[in-house]
Scaffold this active site. Structure first.
Site, short mmCIF file in Angstrom:
data_model
loop_
_atom_site.label_atom_id
_atom_site.label_comp_id
_atom_site.label_asym_id
_atom_site.label_seq_id
_atom_site.Cartn_x
_atom_site.Cartn_y
_atom_site.Cartn_z
N CYS A 21 0.85 -1.20 0.00
CA CYS A 21 0.00 0.00 0.00
C CYS A 21 0.88 1.25 0.00
O CYS A 21 0.61 2.22 -0.71
CB CYS A 21 -0.91 0.02 1.23
SG CYS A 21 -2.02 -1.40 1.37
N CYS A 90 -26.82 38.89 16.50
CA CYS A 90 -27.77 38.09 15.73
C CYS A 90 -27.05 37.27 14.68
O CYS A 90 -25.83 37.39 14.50
CB CYS A 90 -28.81 38.98 15.06
SG CYS A 90 -28.08 40.09 13.83
N CYS A 93 -25.09 39.19 12.13
CA CYS A 93 -23.75 39.59 12.61
C CYS A 93 -22.75 38.47 12.37
O CYS A 93 -21.62 38.70 11.93
CB CYS A 93 -23.80 39.92 14.10
SG CYS A 93 -24.88 41.28 14.55
N ASP A 523 33.19 19.71 21.54
CA ASP A 523 33.65 21.05 21.89
C ASP A 523 33.87 21.08 23.40
O ASP A 523 33.32 20.25 24.13
CB ASP A 523 32.58 22.06 21.45
CG ASP A 523 32.95 23.48 21.83
OD1 ASP A 523 34.10 23.85 21.60
OD2 ASP A 523 32.08 24.19 22.36
N ASP A 723 27.85 23.40 20.76
CA ASP A 723 26.73 24.24 21.17
C ASP A 723 26.82 25.68 20.67
O ASP A 723 25.88 26.45 20.85
CB ASP A 723 26.61 24.27 22.70
CG ASP A 723 27.75 25.04 23.35
OD1 ASP A 723 28.87 25.05 22.78
OD2 ASP A 723 27.53 25.62 24.42
N ASP A 727 30.66 26.21 16.12
CA ASP A 727 30.63 24.76 15.91
C ASP A 727 29.78 24.36 14.71
O ASP A 727 29.82 23.21 14.27
CB ASP A 727 30.06 24.04 17.16
CG ASP A 727 30.93 24.25 18.39
OD1 ASP A 727 32.16 24.24 18.23
OD2 ASP A 727 30.37 24.43 19.49
#
Length: 849
Positions: A21, A90, A93, A523, A723, A727
């Site tokens: 499928c 209403c 509206c 690092d 981080d 890096d």
């Protein structure tokens, strides 16, 4: 006509049951002009079409429907915005407002609740909120509270309904199949057809018909539909096998009346084939529902209610109604409803969901908090900063879903096989039928030999009966589902498990690549170390060390410099009270001076003592002593009358679990390497403490990148953990880029995997989780391949009863999915200390300490 921008369109697909499928839907989408590529996830029931040009999304839906499946467009970035409206009175509206809102670009649907004064607007996440406000005002109305958003998701509801339907079909089938079994056994084992041969044939036919027509209707319809479209699937094989078996019932009745030659009655077998098939489908659906349980648990964390203060009144409302800027009241023990910043109050917050740390963290005014974390024993007033799809939790869930829908290189083989599997099985079944008619004696030799030991083997039947018997067994036995499910089910479980253990994976390819890593480059600052300076040593010279620290903290109390913050934090940690400072003067580049207790004092570099001898000599000696350990910054404390009071050494310290993580990785055959832009002295100190032997210091971003490529040229498979912005190039060049979630957005965007918990524990978890996941994948593929390779020849030579063949087929798929579910019991490391555990999942890039 609505047109889709070039990019990716996501569709929800209904009606897929097996790998064939999946291949059919992928093929249908790829044939649409303007589609560059398409990938389909059976587990997620989604298709992603990558567009090369703008096309009408309905063309994609039509293509899927022509392939025999149902589809609807699902935007990963869709949201629902609820607008509290003032001034509606209403129905006119409501109609006017609906017309105005539908004119806003990006709006897909609008519904107005006049009784509650709410307009619900569905649209893309980049829907212009200001545009909605302006449309409301142009229509003559106004918003009472602002805008709120909630992402809608009914996957869980669909899954529950699908399971209930599968269960109903299962019970319907077995209700009629059980009497058939009781009636068939005497005939299978002893050749007794009760009450008579004709009565037996009529009973089998009458009882089997409802099983196929009622319980198996969806399977038969899907099988016929896919066959007529020239894209046969697993349902086609079951339909052919069950239908061929059932037809033998009416033929046997006709044979009893002398209208046709005698034939083996397998009508009862057709009911059993369908019953076993539906049983397998139900068990498979139930197991598949459980594979994404981790993701559903994360989704539920974003539900619930919130107490908001609007004016002087407190209102309890659904989290979906919270708007940015709302002031939320969070009582002790309650979950924080959504992302925000604490305005008032102090409390310990259980952030195990987001950091992996089991101990609560002290949070106070100005700190950021994440929705779904648990407040401790304090009362908090939190200003909402993120809602709906803009929350940290929602972003992480989106990443997990996208990763679960990806394919991995190891799946290429399975996809190629399943793409041609059903046509090959049809060819084998046709060949088997013809061979039994042409060479009944040769093929029947094995069955004749084993007939005394296998009571279901009917070697004495007519060639036509044996041909049908064997061909039916081939049709119902062959199972592409097990091959097709082998990889995606394990990936879904593995990626979901990673999300609850601090590891967010962007793609399945990254998981497979991580299993092949030989080196991990890390690092230093912010990865191996905590990333912020801390006081590591205080030495008293003319006074006690605590006195020197007290004076230094008093002078630095008003400064935001990182070194000043480190000194003040250290004094507070030691419960040292500071005193008021008078005449404080900042000396840029040198330090701070002022008056404490009527005495002139200062703190800063040794240059402040340059004009004071012999203090100058004492300062130099004290600095040298504190600098004996590399990677430190020294701050000296001076006194107008007493001279040098003492010195404070400040350094970025090693994470608690860094040395444990390095040792664990090395035991797994992965060699850690340090790549840092820091100086040689600081790098060597941290490397020694962590146990890393290979150190490359004072590197520019380009040199980090070259260091990665140099090892890759030597044949190494390298992962990079970092981080910072510097890096990012190395993260992209590495075979696997791994970012710390507390790092920069650029680093995280460049990475393949994000570690959301504190410390390096999630890095070890990532390595062991990916290896465990791919052990399951390889085991699944091996089982699925061996099952088909061994069982098919047995069916061809007529020694495998169609009933047993169908039971084995159903068992093979369930076995694969169940084996993937065993991943949830994988023993993952919990850290180097008892205070660490791996339960957490998501860590925000927060400005809070």
């Amino acid at each position: 006509m609505a047109r889709s921008r070039s990019g990716t369109v996501r569709l929800h697909i209904e009606g897929m049951h097996c790998a064939a499928c999946v291949a059919a839907v992928e093929r249908a989408l790829r044939q649409v002009e303007g589609v560059a590529d398409a990938t389909v996830s059976l587990v997620e029931e989604t298709a992603r079409a990558r567009l090369a040009t703008e096309i009408d999304p309905t063309i994609l839906i039509d293509a899927v429907r022509k392939a025999g499946y149902e589809a609807q467009i699902v935007s990963d970035r869709s949201s629902e915005v609820r607008l509290p409206i003032e001034g509606m009175t209403c129905a006119a509206c409501a109609r006017a407002l609906e017309t105005a809102l539908r004119s806003v670009p990006g709006v897909e649907d609008v519904s107005i609740d006049l009784t509650e004064g709410i307009a619900a607007v569905k649209g893309s996440r980049d829907l212009q909120r200001d545009g909605l406000r302006q449309a409301v005002e142009r229509a003559g109305y106004r918003l009472s509270d602002g805008l709120g958003a909630v992402t809608t998701d009914d996957r869980d509801v669909r899954g529950t309904r699908r399971l209930a339907a599968a269960r109903r079909r299962l019970w319907t089938a077995w209700l009629l199949a059980v009497p058939i079994v009781g009636w068939m056994l005497p005939e299978m084992l002893f050749g007794i057809r009760w009450p008579s041969p004709l009565g037996f044939h009529i009973a089998m036919t009458v009882l089997a018909a409802p099983v196929l027509i009622i319980a198996g209707r969806s399977t038969l319809v899907a099988g016929v539909r896919s066959a007529f479209r020239g894209r046969p699937t697993m349902d086609t094989l079951i339909t052919l096998g069950a239908t061929a078996s059932f037809i033998t019932g009416p033929l046997s009745i006709a044979a009893e009346w002398g209208l046709v030659p005698p034939i083996l009655d397998s009508a009862g077998v057709s009911a059993m084939i369908m019953a076993f098939h539906l049983t397998g489908r139900y068990l498979e659906a139930r197991a598949m529902h459980r594979t994404s349980g981790a993701l559903r648990r994360l989704l539920r964390l974003g539900e619930g209610s919130a107490r908001v203060l609007r004016g002087e009144e407190e209102h309890e409302i659904p989290v979906s109604r919270v708007i940015v800027g709302d002031l939320m009241l969070v009582r002790p023990g309650e979950r924080i409803p959504t992302d925000g910043v604490i305005e008032r109050g102090t409390s310990e917050v259980d952030e195990s969901l987001v950091t992996g740390e089991s101990l609560p963290v002290l949070r106070t005014a100005g700190d950021s908090v994440v929705g779904a974390t648990i407040n401790g024993d304090g009362l908090l007033h939190v200003r909402a900063t993120g809602i709906g799809e803009d929350t940290f939790l929602a972003r992480m869930i989106r990443l997990v879903r996208e990763a679960q829908a990806t394919k991995v290189p190891i799946q290429t083989f399975a996809d190629r096989v399943t793409g041609i599997f059903v046509p090959i099985v049809l060819a084998i079944a046709s060949g088997t039928f013809a061979a039994w008619l042409l060479f009944p004696d040769a093929l029947g030799a094995v069955a004749h030999y084993l007939s005394p030991y296998l009571p279901w083997v009917t070697s004495g039947a007519s060639p036509l009966s044996l041909a049908l018997y064997s061909a039916i067994a081939v049709l119902v036995l062959a199972c592409p589902c097990a091959l097709g499910l082998a990889t995606p089910t394990a990936l879904v479980v593995g990626i979901g498990l990673g999300a609850t253990h601090g590891v967010l994976v962007r793609s399945g390819e990254a998981m497979q690549a991580l299993t092949e890593i030989s080196h991990i480059a890390v690092d230093k600052t912010g990865t191996l170390t905590v990333g912020t300076p801390r006081v590591v040593e205080v030495v008293g010279e003319a006074v006690h060390a605590d006195t020197a620290l007290r004076i230094a903290a008093a002078l630095e109390a008003a400064s935001t410099h990182p070194l000043a913050v480190a000194i003040v934090d250290h004094a507070q940690a030691r419960s040292i009270d500071t005193e008021a400072v008078e005449e404080a003067v900042n000396l840029p580049g040198f330090g701070v001076r002022g008056v404490v207790d009527g005495e002139r004092v200062w703190v800063g570099r040794k240059d402040l003592f340059a004009d004071r001898s012999p203090e100058k000599t004492v300062a130099a000696r004290l600095e040298a002593r504190l600098l004996e350990t590399g990677g430190r910054t020294v701050v000296l404390v001076g006194h107008e009358r007493l001279g040098v009071l003492g010195g404070i050494a400040i350094a970025d310290t090693l994470r608690e679990d860094a040395s444990w993580a390095v040792g664990r990785l090395r035991r797994r055959g992965i060699e850690p390497v340090m790549l840092t832009g820091d100086n040689e002295s600081a790098a060597s100190r941290i490397a020694t403490e962590a146990g890393i032997e290979a150190v490359h210091a004072a590197l520019t971003p380009e040199e980090k990148l070259e260091a990665i490529r140099a090892r890759q040229r030597d044949g190494a498979r390298v992962a990079m953990v970092g981080d910072g912005i510097n890096d990012a190039p190395a993260l992209k060049a590495a075979d696997v880029g791994i970012a710390m979630a507390a790092g920069t957005d650029i680093a995280i965007e460049a990475a393949d995997i994000t570690l959301t918990g504190g410390g390096l524990l999630p890095l070890v978890v990532a390595v062991e989780l990916t290896r465990g996941t791919f052990r399951r994948i390889r085991g699944n593929l091996l089982w699925a391949s061996l099952y088909n390779l061994i069982a098919l020849p047995l069916a061809v030579v007529g020694i495998l009863h169609p009933l047993i063949a169908e039971a084995a087929m159903a068992l093979s798929s369930v076995t694969v999915v169940s084996n993937s579910l065993r991943l949830r019991r994988l023993r993952l490391p919990t850290g180097a200390t008892s205070g660490q555990d791996s339960r957490g999942a998501l860590h925000p890039r927060s400005s809070s300490p």
